[in-house]
Every structure is written in structure tokens, then in C-alpha cells.
Scaffold this motif. Structure first.
Motif, mmCIF file in Angstrom:
data_model
loop_
_atom_site.group_PDB
_atom_site.id
_atom_site.type_symbol
_atom_site.label_atom_id
_atom_site.label_comp_id
_atom_site.label_asym_id
_atom_site.label_seq_id
_atom_site.Cartn_x
_atom_site.Cartn_y
_atom_site.Cartn_z
ATOM 1 N N UNK A 166 0.850 -1.207 0.000
ATOM 2 C CA UNK A 166 0.000 0.000 0.000
ATOM 3 C C UNK A 166 0.885 1.258 0.000
ATOM 4 N N UNK A 167 1.953 1.217 0.798
ATOM 5 C CA UNK A 167 2.850 2.386 0.891
ATOM 6 C C UNK A 167 3.501 2.665 -0.465
ATOM 7 N N UNK A 168 3.955 1.618 -1.123
ATOM 8 C CA UNK A 168 4.613 1.759 -2.431
ATOM 9 C C UNK A 168 3.637 2.333 -3.458
ATOM 10 N N UNK A 169 2.407 1.793 -3.451
ATOM 11 C CA UNK A 169 1.385 2.301 -4.383
ATOM 12 C C UNK A 169 1.122 3.788 -4.113
ATOM 13 N N UNK A 170 1.016 4.157 -2.842
ATOM 14 C CA UNK A 170 0.764 5.562 -2.481
ATOM 15 C C UNK A 170 1.936 6.447 -2.926
ATOM 16 N N UNK A 171 3.174 5.934 -2.732
ATOM 17 C CA UNK A 171 4.367 6.703 -3.132
ATOM 18 C C UNK A 171 4.396 6.932 -4.643
ATOM 19 N N UNK A 172 4.051 5.884 -5.399
ATOM 20 C CA UNK A 172 4.099 6.010 -6.857
ATOM 21 C C UNK A 172 3.036 6.978 -7.369
ATOM 22 N N UNK A 173 1.923 7.065 -6.604
ATOM 23 C CA UNK A 173 0.821 7.930 -7.038
ATOM 24 C C UNK A 173 0.853 9.300 -6.368
ATOM 25 N N UNK A 174 1.708 9.465 -5.354
ATOM 26 C CA UNK A 174 1.740 10.695 -4.542
ATOM 27 C C UNK A 174 0.335 11.008 -4.008
ATOM 28 N N UNK A 175 -0.350 9.952 -3.601
ATOM 29 C CA UNK A 175 -1.722 10.100 -3.111
ATOM 30 C C UNK A 175 -1.853 9.201 -1.895
ATOM 31 N N UNK A 176 -2.233 9.768 -0.752
ATOM 32 C CA UNK A 176 -2.134 8.995 0.488
ATOM 33 C C UNK A 176 -3.484 8.662 1.094
ATOM 34 N N UNK A 177 -3.567 7.479 1.710
ATOM 35 C CA UNK A 177 -4.829 6.947 2.207
ATOM 36 C C UNK A 177 -4.942 7.167 3.720
ATOM 37 N N UNK A 178 -6.174 7.073 4.214
ATOM 38 C CA UNK A 178 -6.399 7.250 5.650
ATOM 39 C C UNK A 178 -6.079 5.947 6.397
ATOM 40 N N UNK A 179 -5.875 6.060 7.708
ATOM 41 C CA UNK A 179 -5.594 4.879 8.531
ATOM 42 C C UNK A 179 -6.750 3.880 8.436
ATOM 43 N N UNK A 180 -7.974 4.409 8.381
ATOM 44 C CA UNK A 180 -9.149 3.528 8.299
ATOM 45 C C UNK A 180 -9.150 2.717 7.009
ATOM 46 N N UNK A 181 -8.776 3.379 5.911
ATOM 47 C CA UNK A 181 -8.758 2.678 4.626
ATOM 48 C C UNK A 181 -7.704 1.561 4.627
ATOM 49 N N UNK A 182 -6.555 1.875 5.223
ATOM 50 C CA UNK A 182 -5.469 0.869 5.306
ATOM 51 C C UNK A 182 -5.970 -0.359 6.082
ATOM 52 N N UNK A 183 -6.563 -0.105 7.237
ATOM 53 C CA UNK A 183 -7.032 -1.226 8.083
ATOM 54 C C UNK A 183 -8.070 -2.066 7.344
ATOM 55 N N UNK A 184 -9.022 -1.405 6.691
ATOM 56 C CA UNK A 184 -10.066 -2.142 5.975
ATOM 57 C C UNK A 184 -9.494 -3.015 4.880
ATOM 58 N N UNK A 185 -8.598 -2.423 4.085
ATOM 59 C CA UNK A 185 -8.024 -3.181 2.969
ATOM 60 C C UNK A 185 -7.182 -4.344 3.493
ATOM 61 N N UNK A 186 -6.428 -4.080 4.587
ATOM 62 C CA UNK A 186 -5.580 -5.140 5.155
ATOM 63 C C UNK A 186 -6.468 -6.272 5.695
ATOM 64 N N UNK A 187 -7.519 -5.899 6.395
ATOM 65 C CA UNK A 187 -8.440 -6.894 6.948
ATOM 66 C C UNK A 187 -9.002 -7.773 5.824
#
Ligand code: NAD
Length: 416
Positions: free
Chosen positions: A351-372
Motif C-alpha cells: 500500500x505504501x509503495x502504491x501511495x508513493x508512486x501515485x503521490x496520493x495517500x490513504x487514511x488509517x481507516x482505509x489501510x485497516x479495511x483493505x488489510x483486513x
């Protein structure tokens, strides 16, 4: 008992699955030999003015499914065979949870506990420069592992960027958030471990609120797993350990006080109200869940028969030998294998790599949901395969992961 060679363990795991899948010897050779092994010897100026030459490795196991991805370890016990094994396990891990990466791993033989921050920084920067020709955001992306952290990643990112002439955040994951790191990366591995334990309890009809947990290792993975298992599943943490030994309290440990104690004394040992135990004892305690979260090779034929936990959740990479796998399976213990159990780290790294490549960052909630979602789905797939083929969960995960890599290898074809 002598510790087994992790690379031999990694090879035997692939050969075992190769037999089940009927793979030919050529394919098994491709899967068991890392694509690229890079050894570097490099000098570092120490604080006392002397020069010390360090040896480091970067092993890239596979690029069949995408760029290489894997951590960097600083430890006196690092060997090329250990790094080879860890790089292979990264390939299977990424395939198990469906990430578009192949596996890599790095390591430097050093004792970071005996080095100053300045020495660690100079060693990290020189190591990065030495391996720079083979790393990059589209080639091989680094991350933290044993005794490396967000600060180490910041130094690697800065050094690589100085060489490129512009900032390249995507060359490492596990960076500080303000340098392009991701929300939730720090606890990601442990959060994934927690989701796997939740699912393993579910299929075993275990009430999390009435469960007890013993954890070996109180670093990034062990400490965060303890906190999440307690706070989010309601489990009681009865024992933890670090490199100098462990503590046991059947009534449950006060984790905040224990962290403060470790900060003050350098170890969990001697914690008020708890009994000091050895690292071996932690593994054999009466508990519902055992989480090895330190180093490889700790559960073998010698102690597998003495493990009392109903679930073993591998936070660490490679903690269990193949013989121990067989013993635990025969004893009906559910072992959630490393390539599934601790894949939360590399998932949020993705997720971090994808965000870095896009220069677009996600919320903590979105990270948790996707990881779950990813962890729950991967667990269900591996568990269903284990049940339908009547094999342990490691074999099931390997069957799924190796099949993915074989498919990619065949579709790409053998160059030229
Ligand atoms: P860390 O450096 O933060 O912590 C390591 C812990 O292990 C420390 O508490 C240390 O005291 C303990 N330890 C060291 N030697 C020990 C020994 N001989 N006996 C008992 N404890 C010992 O490292 P970490 O990142 O928590 O990694 C732990 C394990 O998890 C490793 O196997 C690593 O490969 C694996 N892992 C880490 C991540 C991650 O995101 N950090 C992801 C996947 C897997």
C-alpha cells in the motif's frame, strides 16, 4: 540441538510442494535458486577513528510476478543462507496474499546494539550505495526487519535519492509518515497476525475473550501483536520474552508497564509481579495461542511435542522446522504459517509503495479495511485448501503460492 540451516529448510518446503504438484526438476531448480545474490564488503569509519569492514547481502529470489520486495536485517548472525531463505519466503508470502511482487531480502553482519547512531547511519548509507545498482522503486524495494526501523529506511531513501538527484520515496517502505510512509505500517505485521489469530480462533471455536497468549520476541512484531491481541480481541497476554529471557504471569501482563520496564532496564526480565522464565520456556507454556515473533529455527523436533498452545501463529519468519510442522499437525495444533501470518507487513508495504508512486495517500481507516480484507480472504483460501487436501496450513499456503509463481514463470517463458 543444532539450529537447522534456514536455506535447507526453505528448499525442503518447496521440494515437498513440488512433489504434491508434480513439478519437474527444472522448475524446482528455478524456484529454489535465487535469481541474484549480491555480496558487498565495505568500510565504515567508526567513532573511535578506526575503520571496520562490514559484509552485507542483498538476495533477489524471484521477479516472476513483479519487482522484488523484502526487508533488511542487521544482526551478528546474518548469513548468506539465511538471507537466501528469507528472500524465498518473501516470494511465497507475496504470492499467498496476492501482491504483485517477487521476494528479496538483505542483511548486514553487525551488532547494532554495540554501535552508535552515527556508526549505524554511516554503515546504512554505505551499504545502500553498494547495493544501489540493483535496487529501486521498480527493481527492488527495501523494508525494515530485525534491528532496522523507520529511521534506517529514511537513511536508505535519502542515500538512494542523493544518487538519483531527486527524491525517490518508493525505494523503501516502512518510512516515517512525513517522508512518504504509510499510515498503519508500523503495526501492520502485527495487525495481520492478529487478524489471522482471529480467523484461526473462529475455525477452532475458541472464544478470544477467554484465550491466553504467549509471545516470543518483544520488538516491532511481538510488542504490537501483544497490544492488538489484548485491545482488539480481548485476549490475555500471559508471557512475553526478548533476547535476554522472558516473563510469565498467568493473570495477564500489564503491557504498558512492561514496555516502560523494558525501556528503563533494557529487558522484560525482572518485571514486578511476573515470574522470570527462559526463552525456551515461553514456547512450552500453557496457553491458547503461541506467537513466535523473534528469529527462525526455534520450534524443532526437540520441543514440538511439548508445545501446549492450540494455535501457533508465526509472527517471525521460519520459526518452525519441517519435522516440527509434522509433529504439530499430527497433534492437531493449528499452525498459521509465516508466509500467511506475518504477510500484513508486506501488504501495507505494498500500500505504501502504491501511495508513493501515485503521490496520493490513504487514511488509517482505509489501510485497516483493505488489510483486513486481504488477510481474511487469504486465510480462508489457505484454510480451505488445507482442509480439502488434508494437509497442514503451511503446505496449503505453499501449494497456492508456488502454483502462482509457476504459472507466471510458464506464461513468461524461459528467456531467450
Ligand atoms: P525487532 O528487531 O523489532 O525485534 C526482534 C525481537 O526479537 C526483540 O524483542 C529481540 O529482543 C528478540 N530477540 C532477538 N534474539 C532473540 C532470541 N535469541 N530469543 C528471543 N528473542 C530474541 O524485529 P521484528 O521486526 O519484530 O522481527 C521479528 C521477526 O518478525 C523476524 O523473524 C522478522 O523477520 C519477522 N517479520 C518482521 C516484519 C516487520 O514488518 N518488522 C514483517 C514480517 C516478519
Amino acid at each position: 540441538m543444532e539450529k537447522s540451516n534456514p536455506y535447507q529448510v526453505a528448499i525442503s518446503q518447496v521440494r515437498n510442494v513440488g512433489r504434491i504438484l508434480g513439478l519437474d526438476e527444472g522448475m524446482i531448480e528455478i524456484l529454489t535458486k535465487p535469481k541474484r545474490e549480491f555480496t558487498v564488503n565495505f568500510p565504515v569509519k567508526m567513532d573511535d577513528g578506526s575503520i571496520k569492514v562490514f559484509t552485507g547481502y542483498r538476495v533477489q529470489h524471484s521477479i516472476a510476478r513483479g519487482p522484488c520486495k523484502g526487508g533488511v536485517r542487521y544482526h551478528p548472525g546474518v548469513t548468506l543462507d539465511e538471507v537466501r531463505a528469507l528472500s524465498m519466503w518473501m516470494t511465497w508470502k507475496c504470492a499467498t496474499v496476492g501482491l504483485p511482487f517477487g521476494g528479496a531480502k538483505g542483511g548486514v553482519i553487525c551488532d547494532p546494539k554495540k554501535m552508535s547512531k552515527g556508526e549505524l547511519e554511516r554503515m546504512t548509507r554505505r551499504f545502500t550505495t553498494e547495493i544501489a545498482p540493483i535496487i529501486g522503486p521498480h527493481e527492488d524495494i527495501l523494508a525494515p526487519d530485525v534491528y532496522t526501523d523507520a529511521q534506517t529506511m529514511a537513511w536508505i531513501m535519502d542515500t538512494y535519492s542523493m544518487g538519483a538527484g531527486y527524491s525517490v520515496p518508493g525505494v523503501v517502505t516502512g518510512k516515517p509518515i512525513h517522508l512518504g510512509g504509510s499510515e498503519g505500517r508500523e503495526e501492520a505485521t502485527s495487525r495481520g497476525v492478529m487478524y489471522c489469530i482471529r480467523e484461526a480462533m473462529n475455525v477452532n471455536d475458541i472464544d478470544p475473550q477467554r484465550s491466553t497468549v504467549a509471545i516470543q520476541g518483544f520488538g516491532n512484531v511481538g510488542k504490537n501483536a501483544a497490544r492488538l491481541l489484548k485491545d482488539e480481541l480481548g485476549a490475555r497476554i500471559v508471557a512475553v520474552s526478548d533476547s535476554s529471557g522472558g516473563v510469565h504471569d498467568p493473570a495477564g501482563l500489564d503491557l504498558e508497564a512492561l514496555e516502560a520496564h523494558k525501556k528503563a532496564t533494557g529487558s522484560v526480565k525482572g518485571f514486578k509481579g511476573a515470574r522470570d522464565i527462559t526463552n525456551e520456556e515461553v514456547l512450552e507454556l500453557e496457553c491458547t495461542v503461541l506467537v513466535p515473533a523473534a528469529l527462525e529455527g526455534v520450534i524443532d523436533a526437540g520441543n514440538a511435542g511439548k508445545i501446549k498452545a492450540r494455535i501457533v501463529a508465526e509472527g517471525a519468519n521460519g520459526p518452525t522446522s519441517p519435522e516440527a510442522d509434522r509433529i504439530l499437525f499430527e497433534r492437531g495444533i493449528t499452525l498459521v504459517p509465516d508466509i500467511l501470518c506475518n504477510a500484513g507487513g508486506v501488504t501495507v508495504s505494498y500500500f505504501e509503495w502504491v501511495q508513493d508512486l501515485q503521490y496520493l495517500f490513504w487514511s488509517a481507516g482505509e489501510i485497516k479495511n483493505r488489510l483486513n480484507q486481504i488477510m481474511t480472504y487469504a486465510f480462508a483460501k489457505v484454510y480451505a485448501t488445507a482442509r480439502s487436501r488434508n494437509v497442514d496450513m503451511r503446505t496449503a499456503a505453499y501449494i497456492l503460492a508456488v502454483q502462482e509463481v509457476v504459472k507466471a514463470t510458464k506464461e513468461r517463458g524461459i528467456y531467450p
